[in-house]
Design a protein around this motif. Sequence first.
Motif, PDB file in Angstrom:
ATOM      1  N   TYR A 115       0.798  -1.087   0.060  1.00 31.08           N
ATOM      2  CA  TYR A 115       0.008   0.213   0.189  1.00 31.08           C
ATOM      3  C   TYR A 115       0.936   1.110  -0.106  1.00 31.08           C
ATOM      4  O   TYR A 115       0.590   2.195  -0.662  1.00 31.08           O
ATOM      5  N   ALA A 116       2.033   1.139   0.724  1.00 28.38           N
ATOM      6  CA  ALA A 116       2.785   2.344   0.943  1.00 28.38           C
ATOM      7  C   ALA A 116       3.577   2.736  -0.619  1.00 28.38           C
ATOM      8  O   ALA A 116       3.553   3.784  -1.135  1.00 28.38           O
ATOM      9  N   VAL A 117       3.797   1.431  -1.216  1.00 26.37           N
ATOM     10  CA  VAL A 117       4.453   1.527  -2.621  1.00 26.37           C
ATOM     11  C   VAL A 117       3.416   2.162  -3.648  1.00 26.37           C
ATOM     12  O   VAL A 117       3.669   3.045  -4.521  1.00 26.37           O
TER      13      VAL A 117
ATOM     14  N   ILE B 136       0.916   4.109  -2.728  1.00 27.83           N
ATOM     15  CA  ILE B 136       0.892   5.794  -2.414  1.00 27.83           C
ATOM     16  C   ILE B 136       1.908   6.316  -3.162  1.00 27.83           C
ATOM     17  O   ILE B 136       2.202   7.567  -3.755  1.00 27.83           O
ATOM     18  N   LEU B 137       3.041   5.746  -3.052  1.00 29.71           N
ATOM     19  CA  LEU B 137       4.246   6.535  -3.459  1.00 29.71           C
ATOM     20  C   LEU B 137       4.320   6.623  -5.022  1.00 29.71           C
ATOM     21  O   LEU B 137       4.669   7.776  -5.570  1.00 29.71           O
ATOM     22  N   LEU B 138       3.610   5.666  -5.604  1.00 34.40           N
ATOM     23  CA  LEU B 138       3.607   5.696  -7.173  1.00 34.40           C
ATOM     24  C   LEU B 138       2.304   6.676  -7.659  1.00 34.40           C
ATOM     25  O   LEU B 138       2.438   7.162  -8.984  1.00 34.40           O
ATOM     26  N   THR B 139       1.343   6.826  -6.914  1.00 32.43           N
ATOM     27  CA  THR B 139       0.164   7.403  -7.007  1.00 32.43           C
ATOM     28  C   THR B 139       0.321   8.920  -6.860  1.00 32.43           C
ATOM     29  O   THR B 139      -0.035   9.922  -7.524  1.00 32.43           O
ATOM     30  N   PHE B 140       1.151   9.465  -5.677  1.00 34.66           N
ATOM     31  CA  PHE B 140       1.447  10.870  -5.325  1.00 34.66           C
ATOM     32  C   PHE B 140       1.898  11.648  -6.487  1.00 34.66           C
ATOM     33  O   PHE B 140       1.295  12.954  -6.618  1.00 34.66           O
ATOM     34  N   PRO B 141       2.894  11.255  -7.266  1.00 36.35           N
ATOM     35  CA  PRO B 141       3.297  12.109  -8.485  1.00 36.35           C
ATOM     36  C   PRO B 141       2.341  12.550  -9.321  1.00 36.35           C
ATOM     37  O   PRO B 141       2.506  13.836  -9.988  1.00 36.35           O
TER      38      PRO B 141
END
Length: 224
Positions: free
Chosen positions: A78-80, A82-87
């Motif tokens: 899930y953290a990964v 979010i990291l890929l979605t945030f940009p």
Amino acid sequence: MSFAFMCHHSSFLVYESLADNTQERWNKTTHISIGAAAILSLLFAVAGYVTFTGYVQGDVFENYCWGDDLMNVCRGFYAVTILLTFPIECFVARDVLETAFFQDYQPQPFFRHAVLSVLIAILCMLFSLTTDCLGIVLELNGIVCAVPLAYILPAFCYIKLEEGGLITRSKLPAWGVATFGVVSFIVGVVSLFRNIEVLSQCSHGKQMFYCFPEINDTVVDLDL
């Protein structure tokens, strides 16, 4: 849900990124993506409530104990995600800044591109470090921003710009969407102020009581 599916601001960037950006292809892309997201959200919501009933948390991961290895792996995934979605959100903010302040200075040089991207990321990080409890912030953001942008403003724009009178058969669905948005806004504001004390309390990071069986004399039955 309104906040989760409020993706209008990314529509133009996604549309322009399509290899063959025809209306038919755009319709197919949006229907499949939003439909899949809605189905997954519904599955997780139903499964979470059926499993934990009245103890279910807004973040279903909070219901699982820290010693659950499978859930810890899921938290990592899930953290990964979010990291890929945030940009994607940074892309929209950067594009807005380009349009508002640098419209006469195109094309965009790489230096300005990099500086704007880094500044947006740093500002977001600084704001996020001030608290780890954003429940009331997301609640307020969803009511004040998401509902008008997702339901009220698009419907009123269609009613105003579409040919014909304000009340015609073709515009009835738009009126229905706008009415739903207004009602949701009013109900959301009333609910927010009625539950302001509860929403202000943050239990983030705390394990549920059933994660400590040695403290309880009996095994906790979640069906009670």
